[in-house]
Design a protein around this motif. Structure first.
Motif, PDB file in Angstrom:
ATOM      1  N   GLU A 506       0.826  -1.207   0.000  1.00  0.00           N
ATOM      2  CA  GLU A 506       0.000   0.000   0.000  1.00  0.00           C
ATOM      3  C   GLU A 506       0.866   1.265   0.000  1.00  0.00           C
ATOM      4  N   ALA A 509       2.470   1.724  -3.409  1.00  0.00           N
ATOM      5  CA  ALA A 509       1.479   2.175  -4.395  1.00  0.00           C
ATOM      6  C   ALA A 509       1.178   3.656  -4.236  1.00  0.00           C
ATOM      7  N   ASP A 513       2.880   5.920  -7.221  1.00  0.00           N
ATOM      8  CA  ASP A 513       1.782   5.983  -8.181  1.00  0.00           C
ATOM      9  C   ASP A 513       1.746   4.743  -9.063  1.00  0.00           C
ATOM     10  N   VAL A 514       1.690   3.591  -8.416  1.00  0.00           N
ATOM     11  CA  VAL A 514       1.603   2.331  -9.137  1.00  0.00           C
ATOM     12  C   VAL A 514       0.275   1.668  -8.807  1.00  0.00           C
ATOM     13  N   THR A 515      -0.098   0.687  -9.620  1.00  0.00           N
ATOM     14  CA  THR A 515      -1.350  -0.041  -9.429  1.00  0.00           C
ATOM     15  C   THR A 515      -1.069  -1.363  -8.741  1.00  0.00           C
ATOM     16  N   LEU A 517      -1.430  -5.103  -7.343  1.00  0.00           N
ATOM     17  CA  LEU A 517      -2.102  -6.284  -7.885  1.00  0.00           C
ATOM     18  C   LEU A 517      -1.742  -7.479  -7.007  1.00  0.00           C
ATOM     19  N   LEU A 576      -6.434  -5.398 -16.818  1.00  0.00           N
ATOM     20  CA  LEU A 576      -6.252  -4.394 -15.771  1.00  0.00           C
ATOM     21  C   LEU A 576      -5.272  -3.318 -16.208  1.00  0.00           C
ATOM     22  N   ALA A 577      -4.161  -3.743 -16.831  1.00  0.00           N
ATOM     23  CA  ALA A 577      -3.165  -2.781 -17.287  1.00  0.00           C
ATOM     24  C   ALA A 577      -3.738  -1.871 -18.365  1.00  0.00           C
ATOM     25  N   SER A 580      -6.021   0.739 -16.937  1.00  0.00           N
ATOM     26  CA  SER A 580      -5.387   1.694 -16.030  1.00  0.00           C
ATOM     27  C   SER A 580      -4.653   2.811 -16.753  1.00  0.00           C
ATOM     28  N   THR A 584       0.913   2.533 -17.392  1.00  0.00           N
ATOM     29  CA  THR A 584       0.619   1.800 -16.169  1.00  0.00           C
ATOM     30  C   THR A 584       1.861   1.087 -15.633  1.00  0.00           C
ATOM     31  N   LEU A 586       2.487  -1.793 -12.819  1.00  0.00           N
ATOM     32  CA  LEU A 586       1.819  -2.751 -11.950  1.00  0.00           C
ATOM     33  C   LEU A 586       2.753  -3.171 -10.822  1.00  0.00           C
ATOM     34  N   ARG A 624       3.635  -2.449 -20.677  1.00  0.00           N
ATOM     35  CA  ARG A 624       3.386  -2.912 -19.322  1.00  0.00           C
ATOM     36  C   ARG A 624       4.700  -2.930 -18.548  1.00  0.00           C
TER      37      ARG A 624
END
Length: 682
Positions: A506, A509, A513-515, A517, A576-577, A580, A584, A586, A624
């Motif tokens: 968390e 992220a 600024d990452v997503t 997963l 998802l990528a 986003s 993105t 991930l 990606r």
């Protein structure tokens, strides 16, 4: 350190010399493999640990002979290798140098007269020369030289392909097929009288027996040439002469079938054709429970079909997948299972345009250069101040893909374009004759250094100490490196200490600024959906998983579900990528279940994510980037302590009953780990 040792628990691949050895202890298996290894044995099958194989590959060594060409002092300075790995490599280096390189000085080749005694006949050139009748004899004398030359396909005659049929010879020489048959029979009678022919026939039978009873003619020719040696002539001519010796021996052996041989044993060698390939197989002997030559040839052809399919997959399957797919081909009844190395070699030999890597991967010989660079990561870890030369770069690619056709006569211009397509922004320096990081990336790499997935703990500590000495905060330096890694893209792995793990994903992220997963949650969700689609009770899957945890052997049904679910996970990550955004990044974490099902699709999932991070191929116009995997633990650790239940803690949703005493849920395993180790990119 115990976690690292557990990750190295993979057994070496089997070879014809080790396929019959049985031992439960991994170290004993490695010692046995090392004791019987030869110069051409792949390091994957020579008794080295997986980490040692990886470090040797970074030094350009993929076989025992190639490792012996690496000086010990180079091994001692290998980057990304800990003390234990360096010691292991140097210990094997000394062992194999003593066992394999302590040979008498080679003698100068001496000319051998045509009437030399049998024991002097060593090279295939001399053996082939003895097969030809005198060129001066008339056309009415049997056998005719032109018929013999065309039959054996010796240099100087018409090119009719390997092992030409009588009809092709008759057409080429403008004679009848009956005439060809008569002169071939006369030639076989003459060959049978040669004093060394029985020895060659016995040798071919022994080679076939050692290699699983069936080989392609090309494989057998290569083995005969290695055993007998060759002169300084053209390589193609030498192969042609070797094939001539093999055909003469096989035809002579077959001659006994038409004779009332009495006590003479039946023929042992058979020639067959499958899918345009010439195969040699051992005949099944009377009273023995052995497969027939036709069954062996059909089996080899089926392996070739599977090999051709596996070789063109993207991502390139690893050794575990290759062996699993090939082992799924039913072997003839009574056939002794082939060694891993032999199984892959035979499959590749039967497939068209397929090669075998030292890692026992199957790859297309027509693989594009940029794909070879991307898969091999040959340009990774290149120092920005020194760069890399063309020959060294191609040598790295060749170490992974030895027979790749595109490597011949490759120019630096082609290399530069391929590097750019593979995600390595390098430019060729004409003065220094080296590839260097291009433009702004070169400055960034030089001042900030790259984050190496294989950097050792000692290197990281030294870096931090240097930054502290300059008055800089190491945490800020690490943050700058992570930000720098976003620009060129690619795959970066992070290690996180156990006590610092909760909440790490968390915080990463939020800061970068990452997503995020969570792969475990995605896999569990996919498994549940798949079970509902197939109307399979979820409890049945949990029961099968508990049996897997207890025995270490996964059932066919659970393996099928896991493999299909992991394939769907790859597609969902792509979705998802794409959703986003085009830039993105991930953050893949909680990958424990992926490691658990490593052999039934877990490896392929991580390889797919890694490859997608380096190229624009996962979705159109979207690159990606996978930033890290903070929770990848070893296959064995996962296999002994995790169940299919959702990650939890004792306070919330703890499973009331565990599969067996001593097991805990995934969350507890991660919490108790003192350190994490990422699974090194294949």
């Amino acid at each position: 350190m115990s976690l690292f040792r557990t990750a190295d628990s993979a057994r070496p691949a089997t070879t014809p010399a080790t396929v019959g050895m049985t031992t439960e202890d991994i170290e004993d298996a490695r010692e046995q493999a090392a004791a019987v290894a030869g110069l051409k044995t792949p390091l994957e099958a020579a008794g080295l640990s997986p980490r040692a194989v990886s470090v040797a590959a970074s030094l350009g060594a993929s076989t025992v002979g190639a490792l012996l060409d690496v000086p010990p002092h180079t091994i001692s300075r290998a980057r990304g290798a800990g003390n234990a790995i360096r010691k292991e490599l140097n210990r094997r280096h000394r062992q194999w140098s003593h066992d394999l390189r302590k040979r008498p000085e080679p003698r100068e080749p001496a000319a051998i007269a045509m009437d030399a005694p049998e024991e002097a006949l060593e090279s295939v050139e001399t053996l082939a020369a003895r097969l030809m009748p005198a060129e001066s004899q008339g056309r009415r004398t049997k056998p005719r030289p032109d018929v013999v030359r065309a039959t054996l396909q010796l240099p100087g005659g018409a090119d009719l392909g390997d092992w030409p049929a009588q009809t092709a010879i008759a057409k080429a020489l403008d004679i009848s097929q009956n005439t060809v048959s008569q002169h071939q029979l006369a030639a076989v009678e003459r060959w049978a009288g040669l004093p060394w022919m029985d020895r060659v026939r016995d040798e071919l039978a022994a080679i076939l027996s050692e290699q699983g009873r069936v080989m392609t003619a090309v494989e057998l020719v290569d083995e005969l040439r290695v055993r007998h040696g060759a002169g300084d002539g053209d390589a193609a001519d030498t192969s042609a002469r070797s094939l001539a010796v093999v055909r003469a021996a096989v035809d002579t052996e077959a001659r006994k079938r038409d004779e009332d041989a009495g006590s003479e044993p039946p023929a042992r060698l058979a020639m067959l054709r499958r899918d345009g390939r010439v195969l040699l197989a051992l005949e099944d002997q009377p009273g023995a429970d052995e497969p027939t030559p036709a069954e062996l040839a059909d089996y080899a052809a089926a392996l070739g079909v599977v090999a051709a399919d596996v070789a063109v997959r993207d991502p390139l399957p690893g050794r575990v997948t290759v062996l699993r797919e090939l082992r799924a081909v039913g072997a003839p009844e009574g056939m002794i299972p082939l060694a891993d190395t032999r199984l892959v070699d035979l499959a590749a030999a039967m497939a068209r345009g397929v090669g075998v890597s030292p890692r026992l991967e199957l790859y297309p010989l027509g693989l594009d250069l940029f794909q070879a660079l991307r898969i091999s990561q040959a340009a990774a870890e290149v120092r920005p101040d020194t760069g890399i030369g063309t020959d060294d770069l191609l040598a790295r690619v060749r170490a992974r893909f030895p027979a790749l056709a595109v490597l011949a006569d490759t120019t630096y211009v082609e290399l530069e374009e391929a590097l750019d397509r593979a995600g390595f922004p390098f430019a060729y320096d004409q003065q220094r004759k080296r590839f260097l990081p291009r433009g702004r990336e070169a400055v960034a790499w030089h001042t900030e250094q790259t984050v190496s997935a294989l950097a050792s703990t000692r290197t990281r500590i030294e870096d931090a100490q240097s930054e502290l000495a300059l008055g800089r905060d190491p945490r800020r330096v690490r943050a700058a490196r992570l930000q720098a890694a976003r620009r060129p893209g690619g795959f970066v792995a992070l290690t996180v200490k156990g006590p610092e793990l909760p909440g790490a994903a968390e915080r990463l992220a939020e800061r970068f600024d990452v997503t995020p997963l969570a792969l475990d949650e995605l896999l569990l969700t996919t498994l549940r959906e798949l079970a509902q689609e197939q109307r399979a009770p979820w409890q049945a899957l949990l029961k099968a998983d508990a049996a897997f945890a207890a025995s270490g052997s996964i059932g066919a049904g659970l393996a099928s579900y896991a493999r299909l679910a992991l394939e769907r996970v790859v597609a969902r990550v792509a979705e998802l990528a794409a959703a986003s955004g085009p830039r993105t990044v991930l953050l893949a974490h909680r990958a424990g279940l992926v490691a658990r099902y490593w052999e039934v699709g877990g490896r392929e999932l991580l390889v797919a994510l890694q490859n997608a991070a380096a190229v624009d191929s996962m979705t159109p116009d979207t690159k990606r980037k996978i930033l890290s995997r903070t929770e990848s633990i070893s296959r064995s650790a996962a296999g002994s302590a995790m169940s299919l239940r959702r990650p939890c803690c004792r306070k919330v949703h703890c499973p009331p009953r565990l599969p067996r005493p001593g097991t805990v849920c995934l969350f507890h395993i991660v919490r108790k780990l003192r350190g994490l180790r990422f699974l090194a990119p294949p």
